[in-house]
Design an enzyme around this catalytic site. Structure first.
Site, mmCIF file in Angstrom:
data_model
loop_
_atom_site.group_PDB
_atom_site.id
_atom_site.type_symbol
_atom_site.label_atom_id
_atom_site.label_comp_id
_atom_site.label_asym_id
_atom_site.label_seq_id
_atom_site.Cartn_x
_atom_site.Cartn_y
_atom_site.Cartn_z
ATOM 1 N N GLY A 195 -13.025 -1.740 47.304
ATOM 2 C CA GLY A 195 -12.743 -0.305 47.260
ATOM 3 C C GLY A 195 -13.909 0.583 47.617
ATOM 4 N N SER A 196 -13.704 1.875 47.378
ATOM 5 C CA SER A 196 -14.650 2.920 47.772
ATOM 6 C C SER A 196 -16.059 2.638 47.274
ATOM 7 C CB SER A 196 -14.187 4.257 47.205
ATOM 8 O OG SER A 196 -15.210 5.213 47.328
#
Lengths: 389, 137
Positions: B66-67
């Site tokens: 993810g980010s």
């Protein structure tokens, strides 16, 4: 990892707690990546600035650094916000979100960052060949590697922020010449002729190169907007942002056929397939959007020439730096006379400008990719010229 | 009491010994979106440890995802007092390493992480170049 005396001293805290924390983080991540040393950078560009993206954890960390009296040692720029600072009420944000965004901005300014709020920092400071950078924002990272031969990996926002404080990044990935040598060779059965095709090409090459540096055979001059579209799109499908493009990139001398592992030909059918993956042609557009990445002056000039009025609203996003220049050139007035609305500091991907289920026509493959995923917006891909009346 | 010893690569490990209970996820974890930093709870609906708290646990996962903003979330865990005692993953990534430095969370890489059973008691012991993961049976 080898550290210079000065770097050792920073790691021991002699230059303050913020620098110590930044050095420790960059060294530990560098060690994990197998880097042998650090390299000095000229410019850091930080992504993850919008409060809607980084939330309270991001706000608290950035304020934590500012409270430790962190100061950046290199030129520093920052990514877009979730609203235009001059018209926040148009972006569907709460008072709390607005105030927290201002706190993030103030903390970054206190550290020495320029309040640029753009994904196109290369217009503000043009990088040079071989220069080392630590940039977040995948489209900008790809653009400067491809167009200027500047060296940066696609860093995360926190890493870019911390590297600004020590003026260094780990010497790995695209900082090393050996990793810039192309391993996959691409050619096309057509000549690229507009931003949409360039974007789709980047999207496809990103997928097929599987993390390796790519080389693209190309006989024609590319417009700036095509390279931007290509660079933005390759960032959606690959972690390696570098393609050496003939007649565009300065590093074609790195090509050596002995290093090429695969040769791939891309046809118009491949473009069509990528197009169909991204767009939703079932509905008519309600609004037209240009400006992913933020438009430069050349693109704004082109829009003035090609857009002759349209029966749907046209929204354009750019940076406040370019906006000020466009005002000087009288471009803003001309665009507004054609009914075009210009927003700055932000874009539809990081803001709530478009409501879910809106259908948007855009020339940007990256916008199409993320509007669908992050904003639940439907998109149609189409070039500038096809938008005029 | 029987022990099984696994050998992990220390990415961040400044202590001599850490002891704790395993919370094992079979799904990769994105700090941004999957963890509520204020409560330490896993809120990803597809997670195999959905609804459980990572606080004070030895958190085991295949890898993180993810980010990159996830690093800030790991910092926030430490700030809110909801951090795990240590994290063990099959494969590290820059976001996780940076986040663990910022949050002061010990981090180990262990390719054979799957051999650590859920809810087991483990002791992490520093040796010369590695960290031994003692799994109690």
């Amino acid at each position: 990892m080898f550290l210079s005396k000065k770097e050792e001293r920073i790691l021991e805290g002699e230059e303050g707690e913020a620098a110590r924390l930044a050095m420790r983080t960059i060294v530990k991540v560098g060690e994990a990546l197998g880097a042998s040393r650090l390299v000095e950078i000229e410019h850091a560009h930080v992504s993850g600035v919008s409060y809607l993206n980084i939330g309270d954890p991001g706000l608290e960390f950035i304020e934590h650094l500012a409270n430790l009296d962190a100061r950046i040692r290199v030129f520093g720029t920052i990514n877009p916000l979730s609203f235009d600072l001059d018209s926040p009420h148009e972006f569907n944000i709460t008072v709390e979100e607005y105030e927290k965004q201002l706190r993030i901005i103030n903390a970054l300014k206190k550290m020495g960052f320029n309040p640029t709020f753009t994904c196109t920092p290369y217009y503000i400071r043009k990088p040079s060949l071989g220069e080392h950078l630590a940039w977040g924002e995948s489209s900008a990272v790809a653009y400067v590697n491809i167009v200027y031969g500047a060296r940066t990996n696609k860093e995360g926002g926190p890493i870019a922020l911390l590297s600004a404080i020590i003026g260094r990044i780990y010497y790995s990935g695209l900082h090393l010449t050996e990793n810039r040598i192309p391993r996959v060779y691409f050619k096309t059965t057509f000549n690229t002729s507009n931003t949409v095709e360039a974007g789709l090409l980047g999207y496809i090459i990103g997928k097929l190169s599987k993390g390796r540096t790519a080389y693209l055979e190309n006989n024609i001059q590319w417009k700036e907007s095509w390279v931007k579209a290509y660079a933005a799109a390759i960032g959606t499908t690959s972690d390696n942002p570098l393609t050496i493009i003939e007649n565009v990139s300065p590093e074609t001398n790195l090509f050596n056929k002995e290093y090429i592992e695969d040769k791939i030909t891309i046809t118009r059918e491949d473009l069509e397939e990528a197009y169909n993956e991204l767009v939703d042609n079932s509905s008519q557009e309600q609004v037209v959007f240009f400006g992913c990445p933020h438009l430069g002056l050349e693109e704004l000039r082109e829009l003035v020439l090609t857009t002759k009025g349209y029966d749907k609203p046209i929204i354009v996003s750019t940076s406040r730096y370019i906006y000020a220049k466009a005002v000087e050139e009288n471009l803003v007035k001309k665009l507004e006379e054609k009914g075009i609305k210009i927003i700055k500091d932000t874009c539809p991907i990081v803001s709530r400008l478009f409501k879910p289920n809106t259908t948007v026509k855009t020339n940007s493959t990256k916008a199409s990719f993320y509007l669908k995923r992050l904003r639940k917006v439907k998109t149609i891909l189409s070039d500038y010229g096809e938008t005029g009346g | 009491m029987k022990y099984k010893i696994l050998h992990a690569r220390p990415i961040l490990f400044d202590r001599e010994v850490i002891e704790g209970t395993v919370l094992k996820s079979s799904t990769p974890i994105s700090p941004l979106g999957d963890i509520n930093p204020k409560t330490g709870e896993i809120i990803d609906p597809r997670s195999t440890i959905k609804g459980q708290k990572i606080t004070e646990k030895i958190l085991v996962a295949p890898h993180f995802r993810g980010s990159t903003v996830g690093s800030y979330v790991l910092f926030a865990l430490a700030k809110y007092g909801t951090a795990p005692k240590a994290i063990i993953v099959g494969r590290i990534d820059p976001m996780l390493v940076a986040g663990c430095v910022l949050g002061n969370i010990p981090l180990l890489e262990l390719r054979t992480y799957e051999e650590i059973p859920s809810n087991a008691l483990v002791i992490l012991k520093k040796t010369n170049n590695e960290v031994e993961v003692h799994v109690k049976y």
